[in-house]
Design an enzyme around this catalytic site. Structure first.
Site, PDB file in Angstrom:
ATOM      1  N   ASP A 201       0.864  -1.186   0.000  1.00 39.98           N
ATOM      2  CA  ASP A 201       0.000   0.000   0.000  1.00 39.98           C
ATOM      3  C   ASP A 201       0.899   1.234   0.000  1.00 39.98           C
ATOM      4  OD1 ASP A 201      -3.260   0.352   0.883  1.00 39.98           O
ATOM      5  OD2 ASP A 201      -2.000   2.137   0.927  1.00 39.98           O
TER       6      ASP A 201
ATOM      7  N   CYS B 278     -14.009  -0.674  -8.121  1.00 39.94           N
ATOM      8  CA  CYS B 278     -15.099  -0.144  -7.289  1.00 39.94           C
ATOM      9  C   CYS B 278     -15.579   1.215  -7.803  1.00 39.94           C
ATOM     10  CB  CYS B 278     -14.675  -0.069  -5.822  1.00 39.94           C
ATOM     11  SG  CYS B 278     -13.277   1.005  -5.530  1.00 39.94           S
TER      12      CYS B 278
HETATM   13  N1  SAH Z   1      -8.375  -4.150  -0.405  1.00 38.34           N
HETATM   14  C1  SAH Z   1      -8.729  -3.257   0.668  1.00 38.34           C
HETATM   15  C2  SAH Z   1      -9.298  -1.938   0.212  1.00 38.34           C
HETATM   16  C3  SAH Z   1      -8.395  -1.154  -0.711  1.00 38.34           C
HETATM   17  S1  SAH Z   1      -8.681   0.565  -0.677  1.00 38.34           S
HETATM   18  C4  SAH Z   1      -9.716  -3.963   1.602  1.00 38.34           C
HETATM   19  O1  SAH Z   1     -10.102  -5.121   1.381  1.00 38.34           O
HETATM   20  O2  SAH Z   1     -10.096  -3.366   2.599  1.00 38.34           O
HETATM   21  C5  SAH Z   1      -7.415   1.160  -1.719  1.00 38.34           C
HETATM   22  C6  SAH Z   1      -6.044   1.267  -1.075  1.00 38.34           C
HETATM   23  O3  SAH Z   1      -5.125   1.579  -2.130  1.00 38.34           O
HETATM   24  C7  SAH Z   1      -5.883   2.384  -0.054  1.00 38.34           C
HETATM   25  O4  SAH Z   1      -5.435   1.860   1.169  1.00 38.34           O
HETATM   26  C8  SAH Z   1      -4.820   3.323  -0.652  1.00 38.34           C
HETATM   27  O5  SAH Z   1      -3.903   3.830   0.317  1.00 38.34           O
HETATM   28  C9  SAH Z   1      -4.108   2.424  -1.624  1.00 38.34           C
HETATM   29  N2  SAH Z   1      -3.485   3.081  -2.784  1.00 38.34           N
HETATM   30  C10 SAH Z   1      -3.971   4.117  -3.523  1.00 38.34           C
HETATM   31  N3  SAH Z   1      -3.161   4.383  -4.557  1.00 38.34           N
HETATM   32  C11 SAH Z   1      -2.118   3.509  -4.495  1.00 38.34           C
HETATM   33  C12 SAH Z   1      -0.945   3.263  -5.294  1.00 38.34           C
HETATM   34  N4  SAH Z   1      -0.704   3.994  -6.382  1.00 38.34           N
HETATM   35  N5  SAH Z   1      -0.131   2.275  -4.926  1.00 38.34           N
HETATM   36  C13 SAH Z   1      -0.382   1.509  -3.822  1.00 38.34           C
HETATM   37  N6  SAH Z   1      -1.466   1.700  -3.045  1.00 38.34           N
HETATM   38  C14 SAH Z   1      -2.326   2.673  -3.364  1.00 38.34           C
END
Ligand code: SAH
Length: 378
Positions: free
Chosen positions: A235, A322
């Site tokens: 993340d 989403c």
């Molecule tokens: N899979 C998670 C929800 C994901 S929400 C669950 O089951 O609860 C999306 C996540 O992507 C967030 O935590 C955000 O910090 C991260 N994110 C956003 N852009 C990103 C990037 N370019 N690289 C890595 N992580 C990213």
């Protein structure tokens, strides 16, 4: 034929009588002065969010009946008295005929997010209704509308407890434990909508090396840890990495099978050739507006291409979108384009969606926002 779509766009309105303020209750009539619906007025593209197609007064009793029916529905799904799961969505906006209102339930704490001024005005009443309906199953009600009330409305909503008080709680989902902090977390604190997809993941992780991209709370990682040999969580937010580590520890203690990486997804995916048997791609909504739809589709394509080209032969990919503006068809096309670019043989094993506590109103196709595919890569 009446289509019962719960939004009335400003372009469809011929004349506005009086001078309604944002959040006022308004009645809508057709050309021949026949009543169509009653709902919340707001300036902007969606001018009316419909509460009812009957001539009713949307007073506290009206909301009581709607919230009670949302609760009864969750009861019928077995979510309210489940020894394995005490976290669920109690009200899902249009899906529960309550446009603009989200209520998530976290083991005693209800977290509300209002997306319209009309709903925001009723927040104290909602807290009272929840108290009455949930009784001793309710410890606190937290209003987290600061970031969701339309900015142009001029209302400065402050996040606050409307009833009781509570620090972060530990919730249980399918027997796994998670810390939920609605104050500092994204949205209402936890992505409840992936519950069933996480369960499905658990059926594919045995003996596998798993990569969980966009891990946030590490929820997919926690399910995978049950039987995987290695789980990596990625993340770009260090707070999210902290949460993921905490949740893995909560369920497994110090377990060297898990490692987390605070990194950008596209950077990380540059060099993962033949390292993983299973990859989860659950990015945030790339597309928030129609005009960047093309970019979003390109984003899904690039992301999926990197995973498909580098996963081990016989590998599995759980891939999601989403974004509300990306349809299931469009998402599939992006993944198709990604696969075609790699030339590998790809099968679709499952087509995933959102769980029934995030119901899709059949008259409001926009409420179906979560799309996912499980792929098998030869
Ligand atoms: N899979 C998670 C929800 C994901 S929400 C669950 O089951 O609860 C999306 C996540 O992507 C967030 O935590 C955000 O910090 C991260 N994110 C956003 N852009 C990103 C990037 N370019 N690289 C890595 N992580 C990213």
């Amino acid at each position: 034929m009446q289509r019962y779509h719960p939004w009335i766009f400003s372009g469809a309105i011929k004349k506005i009588y009086g001078n309604p303020a944002e959040g006022d209750i308004v009645d809508v009539y057709d050309n021949k002065d026949n009543f169509i619906a009653t709902g919340h007025y707001q300036p902007g593209s969606i001018a009316v969010r419909i509460l009812s197609f009957s001539e009713v007064e949307p007073d506290i009793d009206f909301y009581w009946v709607r919230i009670k029916s949302a609760l009864k529905y969750r009861e019928s799904l077995g979510l309210t008295a489940n020894p394995q799961t005490n976290v669920f969505r109690l009200v899902h906006a249009e899906g529960d005929n309550l446009p603009g209102l989200i209520i998530d339930y976290y083991n005693g704490v209800a977290v509300m997010q209002m997306h319209s001024v009309g709903m925001y005005r009723m927040r104290k009443e909602f807290a009272g209704i929840l108290k009455e309906l949930l009784g001793d199953k309710l410890i606190a009600v937290y209003d987290k509308s600061e970031g969701t009330i339309p900015y142009m409305s001029g209302i400065s909503a402050a996040n606050e407890f409307l009833y009781g008080n509570s620090g972060p709680v530990t919730v249980m989902e399918n027997g796994f434990q998670f810390r939920v902090d609605w104050m500092s977390g994204q949205k209402t604190g936890f992505f409840i909508d992936q519950r069933e997809n996480r369960k499905l993941l658990g059926e594919y992780t045995e003996g596998k090396s798993v990569l969980n991209m966009f891990g946030y709370t590490g929820a997919f990682s926690v399910y995978a840890m049950k039987n995987a040999v290695l789980v990596h969580t990625v993340d770009s937010s260090s707070a999210a990495i902290g949460l993921a580590n905490e949740n893995v520890r909560l369920n497994y203690g110090d377990d060297s099978r898990h490692k987390s990486f605070n990194a950008d997804a596209f950077e990380f995916l540059k060099d993962i050739n033949n390292k993983y048997d299973l990859i989860i791609l659950d990015p945030p909504a790339f597309a928030k507006h129609d005009n960047i739809l093309a970019n979003a589709l390109q984003g899904y394509k690039r992301l999926n291409m990197r995973a498909i080209e580098q996963i081990k032969p016989g590998g599995i990919i759980f891939t999601f979108s989403c974004s509300q503006v990306v349809t299931r068809e469009n998402f599939k096309k992006s993944v198709f384009a990604a696969a075609a670019n790699t030339g590998r043989k790809v099968k679709i094993l499952h087509q995933m969606s959102q769980p029934p506590d995030h119901p899709v109103n059949i008259y409001h196709p926009e409420s179906e926002y979560l799309k996912g595919l499980v792929l098998y890569i030869e």
